[in-house]
Design a protein around this motif. Structure first.
Motif, PDB file in Angstrom:
ATOM      1  N   LEU A  50     -44.004  47.060 -46.002  1.00 56.23           N
ATOM      2  CA  LEU A  50     -43.690  47.835 -47.194  1.00 56.23           C
ATOM      3  C   LEU A  50     -42.342  47.367 -47.721  1.00 56.23           C
ATOM      4  O   LEU A  50     -41.396  47.205 -46.957  1.00 56.23           O
ATOM      5  N   VAL A  51     -42.254  47.150 -49.036  1.00 60.70           N
ATOM      6  CA  VAL A  51     -40.985  46.732 -49.641  1.00 60.70           C
ATOM      7  C   VAL A  51     -40.738  47.551 -50.898  1.00 60.70           C
ATOM      8  O   VAL A  51     -41.673  47.960 -51.594  1.00 60.70           O
ATOM      9  N   GLU A  52     -39.470  47.795 -51.195  1.00 58.94           N
ATOM     10  CA  GLU A  52     -39.116  48.487 -52.427  1.00 58.94           C
ATOM     11  C   GLU A  52     -39.053  47.491 -53.579  1.00 58.94           C
ATOM     12  O   GLU A  52     -38.516  46.390 -53.440  1.00 58.94           O
ATOM     13  N   THR A  53     -39.617  47.897 -54.704  1.00 58.43           N
ATOM     14  CA  THR A  53     -39.608  47.081 -55.917  1.00 58.43           C
ATOM     15  C   THR A  53     -39.272  47.971 -57.103  1.00 58.43           C
ATOM     16  O   THR A  53     -39.477  49.192 -57.061  1.00 58.43           O
ATOM     17  N   ALA A  54     -38.765  47.351 -58.164  1.00 53.40           N
ATOM     18  CA  ALA A  54     -38.381  48.106 -59.359  1.00 53.40           C
ATOM     19  C   ALA A  54     -39.623  48.619 -60.084  1.00 53.40           C
ATOM     20  O   ALA A  54     -40.657  47.958 -60.138  1.00 53.40           O
ATOM     21  N   ALA A  90     -36.680  54.477 -64.176  1.00 51.65           N
ATOM     22  CA  ALA A  90     -37.364  55.184 -63.092  1.00 51.65           C
ATOM     23  C   ALA A  90     -36.878  54.683 -61.737  1.00 51.65           C
ATOM     24  O   ALA A  90     -36.321  53.587 -61.614  1.00 51.65           O
ATOM     25  N   ALA A  91     -37.093  55.491 -60.717  1.00 55.27           N
ATOM     26  CA  ALA A  91     -36.694  55.117 -59.359  1.00 55.27           C
ATOM     27  C   ALA A  91     -37.534  53.944 -58.864  1.00 55.27           C
ATOM     28  O   ALA A  91     -38.638  53.686 -59.360  1.00 55.27           O
TER      29      ALA A  91
END
Length: 346
Positions: free
Chosen positions: A311-315, A321-322
């Motif tokens: 799992l990775v955070e992306t814009a 928005a978060a």
């Protein structure tokens, strides 16, 4: 009451349109490495003719991204394919069927082993190391994990909470699941302090019980709460040539695939979700997390909807928005007219 929210499909993250990537590319691993997103996946080509199925090749390929959304395939010059090294292959066929890398968070790991992986053949898994995530070598000549059936993603990682390496792999299990199906694919796990010495593995336990055959596992500590393990296994279902099977898309091609081995034409795969606080006993959701969806082709075969590892955070695409959490999944697998694709879900 608890509700399982399915992720939202976004654009295709990577199209496997090079000859060495092929139509059966899957086993996707993605993780964020400082400012760089890294992706590893299997490049493979499978050809079907009446009564025959031929696997031409298998490689481990590499892509990278600055944002986890737009991906590039660098020319690495490491492995030759059809007379050229102008490709993004990092590993040849020796372990590429199920090669799953990770960045080692063990504070005591050696500098030349900052990246590790397990990979191998159906007879067992080798331990691999790398200093840069690109150039890989075996850590020993012997297989380090040998009890299991290893023809799907088998993975490992450093557990920061318990201070040990943890691995998960596939095997065949006897018994009956909650739907009355006997025997089948399931998941084992073991822990190690040095990544080389592994005890006999244990079967996972499930609540409320086994919900079918699980082909992959994709278990990892949740990065915002590493004492909790999240898993995104692939469920394998084969109802044979039932009427519902014959109503699925692309029946003629389904029959061609099934002419060598019936399950190639009749089996289906979708993505599941499960969680654990000890790495052994999992609360598994009985409904699918990622399913074929509304499209009428290229997502309804055995090999589709294999959720990637990590799992990775992306814009967000919505300004202001978060950030979102992204996961990647396979589609268009094994088709005779296109390469595989990896779609991003949030």
């Amino acid at each position: 009451a608890r509700v399982l929210h399915s992720p939202v499909p976004q654009d295709v993250a990577l199209a496997c349109d090079s000859p060495w990537e092929g139509n059966s590319s899957k086993q996707v691993t993605v993780f964020k490495d400082d400012d760089l997103y890294r992706m590893y996946y299997r490049g493979s080509q499978v050809d079907y003719t009446p009564g025959e199925m031929t696997n031409r090749h298998e490689f481990t390929c590499y892509a990278e991204s600055a944002d986890g959304i737009r991906w590039q395939k660098p020319s690495l010059g490491l492995v030759e394919f059809e007379g050229s090294k102008d490709n993004n292959i990092v590993l040849d066929q020796s372990a590429s069927h199920n090669f799953m890398p990770f960045k080692d968070a063990n504070p005591d790991c050696e500098p030349d082993a900052g990246y590790k992986a397990v990979g191998g053949t159906r007879t067992g898994l080798y331990a691999f190391k790398s200093a840069d995530g690109i150039r890989w070598s075996r850590m020993s000549d012997e297989r380090v994990i040998t009890r299991g059936a290893f023809d799907s993603p088998n993975l490992a990682f450093w557990d920061t909470v318990r201070g040990e390496y943890r691995e998960y792999h596939r095997d065949f299990r006897e018994g009956v699941d909650t739907r009355g199906n006997r025997d089948g694919r399931d998941i084992k796990t073991a822990a190690s302090k040095d990544f080389l010495s592994w005890p006999d593995p244990d079967w996972l336990n499930y609540s409320p019980g086994r919900v079918g055959q699980l082909y992959t596992n994709q278990v990892a500590p949740y990065y915002r709460a590493p004492h909790i393990f999240l898993g995104f296994p692939t469920r394998y279902t084969d109802r044979g040539w039932a009427q519902s099977t014959r109503l699925l898309p692309q029946l003629d091609y389904r029959k061609l695939r099934g002419s060598k081995s019936q399950r190639e034409g009749t089996a289906m795969t979708d993505g599941m979700f499960m969680s654990s606080r000890d790495g052994l006993s999992f609360d598994v959701w009985p409904e699918a997390f990622i399913r074929p969806g509304l499209r009428l082709k290229e997502n309804w075969f055995y090999g589709d909807n294999y959720q990637g590892y990590g799992l990775v955070e992306t814009a967000s695409h919505i300004e202001g928005a978060a950030d979102e959490i992204s996961v990647y999944s396979t589609e268009a697998t094994f088709l005779d007219y296109t390469g595989s694709r990896f779609r991003r879900f949030t």
